[in-house]
Write an enzyme that holds these catalytic residues in place. Structure first.
Site, PDB file in Angstrom:
ATOM      1  N   ARG A 103       2.322 -10.714  10.325  1.00 15.89           N
ATOM      2  CA  ARG A 103       3.653 -10.102  10.504  1.00 15.89           C
ATOM      3  C   ARG A 103       4.739 -11.047  10.004  1.00 15.89           C
ATOM      4  O   ARG A 103       5.863 -10.613   9.738  1.00 15.89           O
ATOM      5  CB  ARG A 103       3.932  -9.805  11.984  1.00 15.89           C
ATOM      6  CG  ARG A 103       3.034  -8.813  12.692  1.00 15.89           C
ATOM      7  CD  ARG A 103       2.815  -7.544  11.922  1.00 15.89           C
ATOM      8  NE  ARG A 103       1.606  -7.657  11.111  1.00 15.89           N
ATOM      9  CZ  ARG A 103       1.317  -6.834  10.096  1.00 15.89           C
ATOM     10  NH1 ARG A 103       2.151  -5.881   9.748  1.00 15.89           N
ATOM     11  NH2 ARG A 103       0.196  -6.982   9.412  1.00 15.89           N
ATOM     12  N   GLN A 113      -7.556  -5.048   9.919  1.00 17.76           N
ATOM     13  CA  GLN A 113      -6.456  -4.672  10.805  1.00 17.76           C
ATOM     14  C   GLN A 113      -6.835  -3.513  11.727  1.00 17.76           C
ATOM     15  O   GLN A 113      -5.974  -2.812  12.241  1.00 17.76           O
ATOM     16  CB  GLN A 113      -5.212  -4.297   9.989  1.00 17.76           C
ATOM     17  CG  GLN A 113      -4.647  -5.451   9.187  1.00 17.76           C
ATOM     18  CD  GLN A 113      -3.334  -5.115   8.507  1.00 17.76           C
ATOM     19  OE1 GLN A 113      -2.304  -4.954   9.149  1.00 17.76           O
ATOM     20  NE2 GLN A 113      -3.375  -4.983   7.189  1.00 17.76           N
ATOM     21  N   LYS A 125       0.812  -1.220   0.000  1.00 14.43           N
ATOM     22  CA  LYS A 125       0.000   0.000   0.000  1.00 14.43           C
ATOM     23  C   LYS A 125       0.839   1.260   0.000  1.00 14.43           C
ATOM     24  O   LYS A 125       0.475   2.252  -0.648  1.00 14.43           O
ATOM     25  CB  LYS A 125      -0.968   0.002   1.177  1.00 14.43           C
ATOM     26  CG  LYS A 125      -0.335   0.119   2.547  1.00 14.43           C
ATOM     27  CD  LYS A 125      -1.392   0.097   3.637  1.00 14.43           C
ATOM     28  CE  LYS A 125      -0.783   0.139   5.022  1.00 14.43           C
ATOM     29  NZ  LYS A 125      -0.041   1.370   5.280  1.00 14.43           N
ATOM     30  N   THR A 126       1.974   1.272   0.709  1.00 14.60           N
ATOM     31  CA  THR A 126       2.812   2.472   0.724  1.00 14.60           C
ATOM     32  C   THR A 126       3.354   2.752  -0.673  1.00 14.60           C
ATOM     33  O   THR A 126       3.414   3.902  -1.113  1.00 14.60           O
ATOM     34  CB  THR A 126       3.970   2.310   1.723  1.00 14.60           C
ATOM     35  OG1 THR A 126       3.439   2.030   3.017  1.00 14.60           O
ATOM     36  CG2 THR A 126       4.806   3.581   1.792  1.00 14.60           C
ATOM     37  N   ASP A 156      -3.709   7.315   4.969  1.00 17.73           N
ATOM     38  CA  ASP A 156      -3.270   5.939   5.164  1.00 17.73           C
ATOM     39  C   ASP A 156      -3.817   5.411   6.492  1.00 17.73           C
ATOM     40  O   ASP A 156      -4.162   6.177   7.384  1.00 17.73           O
ATOM     41  CB  ASP A 156      -1.739   5.897   5.165  1.00 17.73           C
ATOM     42  CG  ASP A 156      -1.193   4.491   5.085  1.00 17.73           C
ATOM     43  OD1 ASP A 156      -1.965   3.568   4.761  1.00 17.73           O
ATOM     44  OD2 ASP A 156       0.013   4.305   5.347  1.00 17.73           O
ATOM     45  N   GLU A 157      -3.892   4.087   6.629  1.00 18.74           N
ATOM     46  CA  GLU A 157      -4.380   3.438   7.855  1.00 18.74           C
ATOM     47  C   GLU A 157      -5.746   4.009   8.270  1.00 18.74           C
ATOM     48  O   GLU A 157      -6.001   4.302   9.440  1.00 18.74           O
ATOM     49  CB  GLU A 157      -3.371   3.596   9.003  1.00 18.74           C
ATOM     50  CG  GLU A 157      -1.975   3.099   8.692  1.00 18.74           C
ATOM     51  CD  GLU A 157      -1.873   1.584   8.629  1.00 18.74           C
ATOM     52  OE1 GLU A 157      -2.910   0.923   8.747  1.00 18.74           O
ATOM     53  OE2 GLU A 157      -0.751   1.080   8.455  1.00 18.74           O
TER      54      GLU A 157
END
Length: 754
Positions: free
Chosen positions: A611, A258, A41-42, A227-228
């Site tokens: 993770r 998330q 995504k970044t 973002d997020e």
């Protein structure tokens, strides 16, 4: 490679998959990018910004990118700078709080504040609240200061003012908060200070009260990317909505699976209902994962599919299938920690690096056993979530000096340092000065500039004058000095460093080392900011640093942390410990019978699983010492939700043996025995979902009844509203003073009558 015009768009878009390309090219109107874990995504956000500039001709100064942590913002900033040559610095890349600080520094005078306001951290807030509770004669044995602060924080997350809170207050606790909240805000304003929640709330207030200021920023930020987004609260949602309302070019990126910060005020409905708020929104799903093996992703997909409040997505990867996810169950927590330590040691001897490993758990208390075992095995580690560097005594003292120089209205900072180092200025004298300041409606520092008027003795007044003269002299120097040189001068003129040097103790030496590290931070700031650097901006930057931001990829240590702290990180080898009902998910989420609480816990499990890049191990203990008692917990439902064929149980082809009880003393190897123990997978499904020891016997008499006041270890005090006798336990409904109504089984709740 850099991109300066539309001719380079082919190179710019090279390497992006189909969904990523769609997300990059969709630049107009509202867009929801559902970005699964590890889906790049970044990269999409950064390339989208570059594409807007290079291919669409959008001015960089009209683009705003917001994320949650300084670490994420710094990474995004560096990647934008690397990808966009011309105009990159004009793109605002910021956290929510940093954005609001920049806006308020320029415009907060509209709300009656000085632009050189202080930002209070959690420690500052607690000190202020303790002082307020003392003044207001609050019974802090019954109503804790942290609980009051938490209630105020939740109110600010929802943009509820003190006046509105008073109208809504219900019950003794909320009535108390309604009395404290306005005084808390009044004290902050008199000190020209804001807490973290104020940064968002006051910016929203500024936009609502000043159409001109809002119009300026709407015109400036015509393209906004958040973002997020799943972590936003109501105040942040309103802030972004106000900015995006005119141009509608709002792109939000996030993953509802998330969303794990409800306890901090995050509102998952912001992302789940995005299309309701923006009916013409485009929805793009990024489901290709670039981080993990397919086996790890299959487990993650299977677990999270049990949630109902989510947008359907399924992660997949072109990476290798990989090893099965491993599950190991031990007799107790000692064996669990020993197993993890031994495995890490063996893998490092085989060529892995310590930085490739992470141990994750649900609660901070679980770290102790791992720390002890890592020390005994000589494994370097760091516990994420320990004492923040900026919360250490000597650093807080230096920050208080700098704050006082920058903003003398900050009574909290003034009071902290007026007798540090000791100058013979007692608490009674400061109290008298504060009373005088309150009568005259002036700041504490201003009152200190005229100590004789407060009725102090000439001797004490002389000491106060020496302090204020030093601060005024330092304020003059601050106008021309770098932050580093100013900090050096503060340490020298105040006598702070000299006092530590005179102690000649290990503790004093360690504190001096911390001061030197703080000087290094100031020097780094001066170098980065150049001539534009100011003391106010330095203090704001320091105030907004989070503990996780300080972790470095170059440190060759095993990271030990809670599952919440692991978000945004990735490791080759991940161990998730304490996979038992009662530990993860915890007692409270099981007791409450609240589906939303349990779904948040499952999202936390999903975060932990994703993770891992190459190797994931889930561990559990048959018996665990919790709150001083040995309890027998069944295997976590999150493990039992994974199909048997996806899990390596570690016992195939071996004779089952039960490991010995107790910790390790001799040359025996109960870890190896535990590895060979065969916990029937069928038993995992049929195990009770609650610990054996906590079932109440039907007909047992409770120590309390309806209408009684009771105390709960987590929720505090409350009033019993209803008791229902079930098949094996009593269901008790309690109106808690701090958290509202909760329904619990009596045996789990373990409440005591007040």
């Amino acid at each position: 490679m850099t991109y300066q015009d539309a001719d380079n768009t082919r190179e710019l878009l090279a390497g992006l998959n189909g969904r990523q390309l769609e997300a990059v090219r969709k630049t107009e109107g509202p867009v929801l990018i559902l970005a699964g874990a590890g889906s790049g995504k970044t990269r999409v956000i950064v390339h989208r910004i570059a594409y807007m500039i290079a291919a669409k001709g959008i001015s960089p100064r009209n683009i705003l990118a917001i994320t949650f942590t300084n670490k994420a913002a710094d990474e995004m900033r560096s990647r934008v700078d690397a990808l966009v040559e011309e105009g990159a610095p004009e793109v605002w890349v910021s956290t929510f709080h940093s954005l609001c600080v920049r806006i308020l520094r320029r415009n907060i005078d509209v709300l009656g504040y000085d632009r050189y306001f202080s930002i209070y951290d959690a420690d500052d807030q607690l000190r202020l609240m303790k002082d307020l509770c003392k003044r207001l004669e609050v019974d802090t044995k019954r109503y804790k200061e942290r609980g009051i602060l938490s209630a105020i924080s939740r109110a600010k997350d929802e943009l509820i003012t003190p006046e509105e809170y008073e109208l809504r207050a219900d019950g003794d606790f909320e009535t108390l908060v309604a009395r404290v909240y306005p005084r808390y805000q009044e004290t902050l304003k008199n000190s020209n200070a804001l807490d973290f929640d104020d940064l968002i709330m006051k910016t929203v207030e500024l936009f609502r009260e000043s159409p001109d200021v809002l119009a300026f920023y709407r015109n400036r930020f015509r393209y906004i990317c958040v973002d997020e987004y799943q972590d936003t609260n109501t105040a942040q949602f309103v802030l972004i909505s106000l900015l995006a309302r005119e141009h509608h070019n709002l792109c939000v990126v996030g993953d509802d699976d998330q969303s794990i910060y409800k306890f901090r005020g995050a509102n998952i409905s912001n992302i789940l209902n995005f299309e309701k708020h923006f009916p013409d929104a485009a929805v793009i799903r990024l489901e290709q994962n670039y981080r993990s093996t397919q086996n790890i992703l299959d487990c993650a997909n299977t677990v999270i599919a049990n949630n109902t409040q989510r947008k359907v997505k399924r992660l997949w990867t072109e990476n290798e299938k990989g090893a099965k996810v491993r599950f190991r169950r031990f007799q107790n927590g000692f064996e669990e920690a020993e197993f993890v330590a031994r495995e890490i040691r063996d893998k490092v001897l085989g060529g892995a690096a310590y930085r490739d490993f992470a141990v994750l758990y649900r609660t901070n208390a679980q770290s102790r056993l791992f720390e002890e075992k890592f020390i005994s095995w000589n494994i370097p580690y760091r516990v994420v979530g320990g004492v923040n560097f900026y919360s250490r005594l000597e650093i807080k003292d230096m920050l208080a000096y700098l704050r006082t120089i920058d903003n003398a209205q900050d009574a909290l900072s003034v009071r902290r340092i007026v007798n540090v180092p000791k100058r013979g200025i007692g608490t009674a004298s400061v109290d008298r000065l504060e009373a005088y300041a309150e009568r005259e409606e002036i700041s504490l520092f201003e009152a200190m500039c005229h100590p004789d008027r407060a009725g102090l003795t000439e001797r004490t007044a002389g000491k106060i004058r020496q302090f204020t003269e030093m601060i005024l002299s330092l304020r003059e120097k601050a106008e021309t000095m770098t932050v580093e040189n100013l900090l050096l001068t503060v340490m020298e003129k105040s006598g702070y460093r000299a006092e530590l040097e005179a102690e000649h103790t290990e503790e004093a030496d360690a504190r001096i080392e911390n001061l030197d590290e703080f000087l290094s931070k100031a020097a780094s700031y001066d170098e980065a900011a150049g001539e534009e650097g100011t003391l106010s901006d330095f203090l704001a930057e320091v105030s907004l640093i989070a503990d996780i931001d300080s972790t470095s990829d170059s440190d060759n240590v095993v990271l030990i942390m809670t599952l919440h702290s692991s978000k945004g990180l990735e490791f080759d080898h991940v161990y998730i410990a304490g996979m038992e009902d009662g530990v993860f998910p915890g007692y409270m989420s099981i007791d409450a019978g609240d589906a939303a609480e349990l779904e948040e816990e499952r999202r936390l499990a999903y975060v932990g699983i994703t993770r891992a890049k190459k190797d994931l191990t889930l561990t559990a203990a048959s018996e665990r010492l919790l709150r001083g008692e040995v309890v027998e917990n069944p295997v976590s439902r999150f493990v039992r939700e994974i199909p048997r064929e996806m899990i390596d149980m570690g016992y195939e082809g071996r004779e089952a043996k039960r490991p010995a009880l107790g910790s390790f003393g001799g040359r025996s190897d109960p870890v190896r025995q535990a590895l060979h123990t065969k916990p029937s997978y069928g038993d995992l499904f049929t195990s009770p979902v609650t610990p054996k020891k906590t079932f109440a016997v039907k007909g047992a008499k409770l120590s309390y009844g309806v209408g009684d006041r009771v105390r709960h270890a987590r929720f505090g005090e409350g009033t019993v509203r209803e008791i229902t006798e079930g098949g094996r336990d009593f269901e008790v409904t309690v109106q808690f003073d701090t958290v509202g109504v909760k329904k619990m089984f009596a045996s789990f709740a373990n409440m005591q009558k007040c």
